[in-house]
Design a protein around this motif. Sequence first.
Motif, PDB file in Angstrom:
ATOM      1  N   THR A 178       0.831  -1.209   0.000  1.00  0.00           N
ATOM      2  CA  THR A 178       0.000   0.000   0.000  1.00  0.00           C
ATOM      3  C   THR A 178       0.863   1.255   0.000  1.00  0.00           C
ATOM      4  O   THR A 178       1.839   1.356   0.754  1.00  0.00           O
ATOM      5  CB  THR A 178      -0.917   0.011   1.227  1.00  0.00           C
ATOM      6  N   ALA A 179       0.486   2.223  -0.827  1.00  0.00           N
ATOM      7  CA  ALA A 179       1.206   3.500  -0.864  1.00  0.00           C
ATOM      8  C   ALA A 179       1.029   4.235   0.464  1.00  0.00           C
ATOM      9  O   ALA A 179      -0.081   4.305   1.007  1.00  0.00           O
ATOM     10  CB  ALA A 179       0.686   4.366  -2.009  1.00  0.00           C
ATOM     11  N   GLY A 180       2.114   4.799   0.976  1.00  0.00           N
ATOM     12  CA  GLY A 180       2.079   5.425   2.285  1.00  0.00           C
ATOM     13  C   GLY A 180       1.332   6.735   2.351  1.00  0.00           C
ATOM     14  O   GLY A 180       0.979   7.189   3.440  1.00  0.00           O
ATOM     15  N   ASP A 181       1.072   7.377   1.203  1.00  0.00           N
ATOM     16  CA  ASP A 181       0.398   8.673   1.204  1.00  0.00           C
ATOM     17  C   ASP A 181      -1.074   8.564   0.819  1.00  0.00           C
ATOM     18  O   ASP A 181      -1.706   9.558   0.468  1.00  0.00           O
ATOM     19  CB  ASP A 181       1.111   9.641   0.259  1.00  0.00           C
ATOM     20  N   LEU A 182      -1.636   7.373   0.886  1.00  0.00           N
ATOM     21  CA  LEU A 182      -3.020   7.173   0.493  1.00  0.00           C
ATOM     22  C   LEU A 182      -3.943   7.944   1.429  1.00  0.00           C
ATOM     23  O   LEU A 182      -3.850   7.804   2.661  1.00  0.00           O
ATOM     24  CB  LEU A 182      -3.362   5.678   0.549  1.00  0.00           C
ATOM     25  N   PRO A 183      -4.852   8.771   0.908  1.00  0.00           N
ATOM     26  CA  PRO A 183      -5.754   9.529   1.773  1.00  0.00           C
ATOM     27  C   PRO A 183      -6.769   8.623   2.453  1.00  0.00           C
ATOM     28  O   PRO A 183      -7.058   7.522   1.981  1.00  0.00           O
ATOM     29  CB  PRO A 183      -6.441  10.498   0.806  1.00  0.00           C
ATOM     30  N   ALA A 184      -7.324   9.103   3.567  1.00  0.00           N
ATOM     31  CA  ALA A 184      -8.242   8.282   4.355  1.00  0.00           C
ATOM     32  C   ALA A 184      -9.446   7.817   3.558  1.00  0.00           C
ATOM     33  O   ALA A 184      -9.957   6.711   3.772  1.00  0.00           O
ATOM     34  CB  ALA A 184      -8.701   9.062   5.592  1.00  0.00           C
ATOM     35  N   THR A 199     -14.997  -3.159  20.499  1.00  0.00           N
ATOM     36  CA  THR A 199     -13.829  -2.653  19.780  1.00  0.00           C
ATOM     37  C   THR A 199     -14.201  -2.215  18.369  1.00  0.00           C
ATOM     38  O   THR A 199     -13.728  -1.183  17.889  1.00  0.00           O
ATOM     39  CB  THR A 199     -12.725  -3.721  19.725  1.00  0.00           C
ATOM     40  N   ARG A 200     -15.072  -2.977  17.697  1.00  0.00           N
ATOM     41  CA  ARG A 200     -15.478  -2.567  16.349  1.00  0.00           C
ATOM     42  C   ARG A 200     -16.198  -1.220  16.380  1.00  0.00           C
ATOM     43  O   ARG A 200     -15.985  -0.376  15.509  1.00  0.00           O
ATOM     44  CB  ARG A 200     -16.361  -3.617  15.713  1.00  0.00           C
ATOM     45  N   SER A 201     -17.050  -1.006  17.374  1.00  0.00           N
ATOM     46  CA  SER A 201     -17.751   0.272  17.483  1.00  0.00           C
ATOM     47  C   SER A 201     -16.768   1.419  17.652  1.00  0.00           C
ATOM     48  O   SER A 201     -16.911   2.481  17.032  1.00  0.00           O
ATOM     49  CB  SER A 201     -18.720   0.233  18.666  1.00  0.00           C
ATOM     50  N   ILE A 202     -15.736   1.207  18.480  1.00  0.00           N
ATOM     51  CA  ILE A 202     -14.709   2.233  18.684  1.00  0.00           C
ATOM     52  C   ILE A 202     -13.989   2.525  17.368  1.00  0.00           C
ATOM     53  O   ILE A 202     -13.759   3.678  16.992  1.00  0.00           O
ATOM     54  CB  ILE A 202     -13.704   1.772  19.764  1.00  0.00           C
ATOM     55  N   ILE A 203     -13.638   1.446  16.640  1.00  0.00           N
ATOM     56  CA  ILE A 203     -12.898   1.594  15.381  1.00  0.00           C
ATOM     57  C   ILE A 203     -13.741   2.301  14.326  1.00  0.00           C
ATOM     58  O   ILE A 203     -13.264   3.219  13.651  1.00  0.00           O
ATOM     59  CB  ILE A 203     -12.444   0.207  14.878  1.00  0.00           C
ATOM     60  N   GLU A 204     -14.981   1.897  14.175  1.00  0.00           N
ATOM     61  CA  GLU A 204     -15.816   2.499  13.138  1.00  0.00           C
ATOM     62  C   GLU A 204     -16.050   3.986  13.397  1.00  0.00           C
ATOM     63  O   GLU A 204     -16.035   4.793  12.456  1.00  0.00           O
ATOM     64  CB  GLU A 204     -17.149   1.751  13.042  1.00  0.00           C
ATOM     65  N   ARG A 205     -16.255   4.357  14.654  1.00  0.00           N
ATOM     66  CA  ARG A 205     -16.409   5.784  14.963  1.00  0.00           C
ATOM     67  C   ARG A 205     -15.149   6.550  14.604  1.00  0.00           C
ATOM     68  O   ARG A 205     -15.210   7.658  14.040  1.00  0.00           O
ATOM     69  CB  ARG A 205     -16.747   5.975  16.443  1.00  0.00           C
ATOM     70  N   ALA A 206     -13.979   5.972  14.912  1.00  0.00           N
ATOM     71  CA  ALA A 206     -12.715   6.647  14.616  1.00  0.00           C
ATOM     72  C   ALA A 206     -12.482   6.782  13.116  1.00  0.00           C
ATOM     73  O   ALA A 206     -12.019   7.826  12.637  1.00  0.00           O
ATOM     74  CB  ALA A 206     -11.557   5.882  15.265  1.00  0.00           C
ATOM     75  N   ALA A 210     -12.125  10.157  10.735  1.00  0.00           N
ATOM     76  CA  ALA A 210     -10.977  10.396   9.857  1.00  0.00           C
ATOM     77  C   ALA A 210     -11.377  10.540   8.399  1.00  0.00           C
ATOM     78  O   ALA A 210     -10.541  10.876   7.557  1.00  0.00           O
ATOM     79  CB  ALA A 210      -9.976   9.244  10.004  1.00  0.00           C
ATOM     80  N   GLY A 211     -12.648  10.292   8.073  1.00  0.00           N
ATOM     81  CA  GLY A 211     -13.113  10.373   6.694  1.00  0.00           C
ATOM     82  C   GLY A 211     -12.875   9.118   5.901  1.00  0.00           C
ATOM     83  O   GLY A 211     -12.871   9.144   4.662  1.00  0.00           O
ATOM     84  N   ALA A 212     -12.685   7.980   6.586  1.00  0.00           N
ATOM     85  CA  ALA A 212     -12.407   6.708   5.910  1.00  0.00           C
ATOM     86  C   ALA A 212     -13.679   5.869   5.809  1.00  0.00           C
ATOM     87  O   ALA A 212     -14.547   5.933   6.686  1.00  0.00           O
ATOM     88  CB  ALA A 212     -11.341   5.931   6.666  1.00  0.00           C
ATOM     89  N   PRO A 213     -13.816   5.057   4.769  1.00  0.00           N
ATOM     90  CA  PRO A 213     -14.949   4.125   4.681  1.00  0.00           C
ATOM     91  C   PRO A 213     -14.785   3.011   5.714  1.00  0.00           C
ATOM     92  O   PRO A 213     -13.692   2.809   6.269  1.00  0.00           O
ATOM     93  CB  PRO A 213     -14.853   3.582   3.258  1.00  0.00           C
ATOM     94  N   THR A 214     -15.857   2.283   5.965  1.00  0.00           N
ATOM     95  CA  THR A 214     -15.808   1.208   6.976  1.00  0.00           C
ATOM     96  C   THR A 214     -16.258  -0.140   6.408  1.00  0.00           C
ATOM     97  O   THR A 214     -16.674  -1.019   7.151  1.00  0.00           O
ATOM     98  CB  THR A 214     -16.698   1.573   8.180  1.00  0.00           C
ATOM     99  N   ASP A 215     -16.146  -0.310   5.093  1.00  0.00           N
ATOM    100  CA  ASP A 215     -16.580  -1.560   4.462  1.00  0.00           C
ATOM    101  C   ASP A 215     -15.716  -2.725   4.939  1.00  0.00           C
ATOM    102  O   ASP A 215     -14.479  -2.669   4.864  1.00  0.00           O
ATOM    103  CB  ASP A 215     -16.489  -1.459   2.943  1.00  0.00           C
ATOM    104  N   ALA A 216     -16.353  -3.792   5.412  1.00  0.00           N
ATOM    105  CA  ALA A 216     -15.638  -4.970   5.909  1.00  0.00           C
ATOM    106  C   ALA A 216     -15.754  -6.123   4.915  1.00  0.00           C
ATOM    107  O   ALA A 216     -16.839  -6.413   4.409  1.00  0.00           O
ATOM    108  CB  ALA A 216     -16.202  -5.400   7.252  1.00  0.00           C
ATOM    109  N   VAL A 217     -14.620  -6.772   4.637  1.00  0.00           N
ATOM    110  CA  VAL A 217     -14.621  -7.945   3.750  1.00  0.00           C
ATOM    111  C   VAL A 217     -14.463  -9.240   4.538  1.00  0.00           C
ATOM    112  O   VAL A 217     -14.685 -10.325   4.003  1.00  0.00           O
ATOM    113  CB  VAL A 217     -13.490  -7.841   2.698  1.00  0.00           C
ATOM    114  N   SER A 218     -14.068  -9.136   5.808  1.00  0.00           N
ATOM    115  CA  SER A 218     -13.966 -10.320   6.659  1.00  0.00           C
ATOM    116  C   SER A 218     -14.112  -9.885   8.110  1.00  0.00           C
ATOM    117  O   SER A 218     -13.869  -8.723   8.456  1.00  0.00           O
ATOM    118  CB  SER A 218     -12.629 -11.048   6.453  1.00  0.00           C
ATOM    119  N   GLU A 219     -14.519 -10.833   8.968  1.00  0.00           N
ATOM    120  CA  GLU A 219     -14.718 -10.560  10.384  1.00  0.00           C
ATOM    121  C   GLU A 219     -14.128 -11.690  11.214  1.00  0.00           C
ATOM    122  O   GLU A 219     -14.197 -12.853  10.823  1.00  0.00           O
ATOM    123  CB  GLU A 219     -16.203 -10.423  10.725  1.00  0.00           C
ATOM    124  N   SER A 220     -13.569 -11.328  12.369  1.00  0.00           N
ATOM    125  CA  SER A 220     -13.097 -12.327  13.317  1.00  0.00           C
ATOM    126  C   SER A 220     -12.901 -11.651  14.660  1.00  0.00           C
ATOM    127  O   SER A 220     -12.495 -10.485  14.723  1.00  0.00           O
ATOM    128  CB  SER A 220     -11.777 -12.962  12.860  1.00  0.00           C
TER     129      SER A 220
END
Length: 287
Positions: A178-184, A199-206, A210-220
């Motif tokens: 992954t490119a290091g300058d990729l925007p959120a 923990t997922r709730s904390i992460i998704e809020r954060a 930050a302006g990042a999407p929260t699409d999940a492709v896997s869960e564990s």
Amino acid sequence: MSSDWSLQQLGYLREVVRSTTWTEAAERLGVSQPALSQGLAQLERHLGVDLFERRGRHRVLTDAAAPLMELAERVLVAADDLSAVAARLSRGDLGPLRVGMIDVAALHTSPEAITTFRHRHPEVELRLMVAPSSRLLASLMAGALDLAVVVRPEELPAGVDSSSLVDEALRVYAPAATAGDLPAAEWGPWAMYPDGSTTRSIIERALRRAGAPTDAVSESDNPEVLRQMVRLGLGWAVLPASEADAGAHPLQAFRPEPVARRSLVITRRADAPVDPRAEEFIALCRV
């Protein structure tokens, strides 16, 4: 309500509510279904309240019985506490200590507490349950655990006391190419903790902040699995540094600053009997 048979019938009521069918409840209780039905019918007569009603082919708890079920749970937990304390006194010791921990606590933040406690008290059977926070809190409230190390939710359940242990940084980890300058806005997709977890709730809020999407492709609920998803290039992850940095092949954080933080706490029921072993275990975890 103080006789043994009343407590037994409250146990019948609890098992029926927890089970899918009355047949399953009877099997788990080790009684016949007629005996189960008779016991619950006697309980209904004793309380003067209809506990169940038919809906199609099933018998379900009535609305009027719901508050009684909550009280029954408390009575049964208190009865279990009484029996446990009596058994400990009769043996001249304090019996097993039942501790629940999320995986990161068992592996990274509290293993020394476990080792030290076992060294100091070889006669005590330390029973350890490793599971997600929600399951541990449910087991604690049901009287199946004495202590539980969990991720602190926004609001702890009523009747639970907690002591703070550690504040963990949660960082973003991306596949190696992954490119290091990729925007959120272009981060992800994600390997996530299960939907509904603290923990997922904390992460998704954060991530949203930050302006990042929260699409999940896997869960564990296993952070090592999430870490492996990042290694394989199958997704991004937000992980506690203690997990991501562990082992011979640690992950490199996409950014050094944390995207969020979470707090680990050790919990117990506020009405639990005083247990010096539990007090000592809490103190060891807080070192």
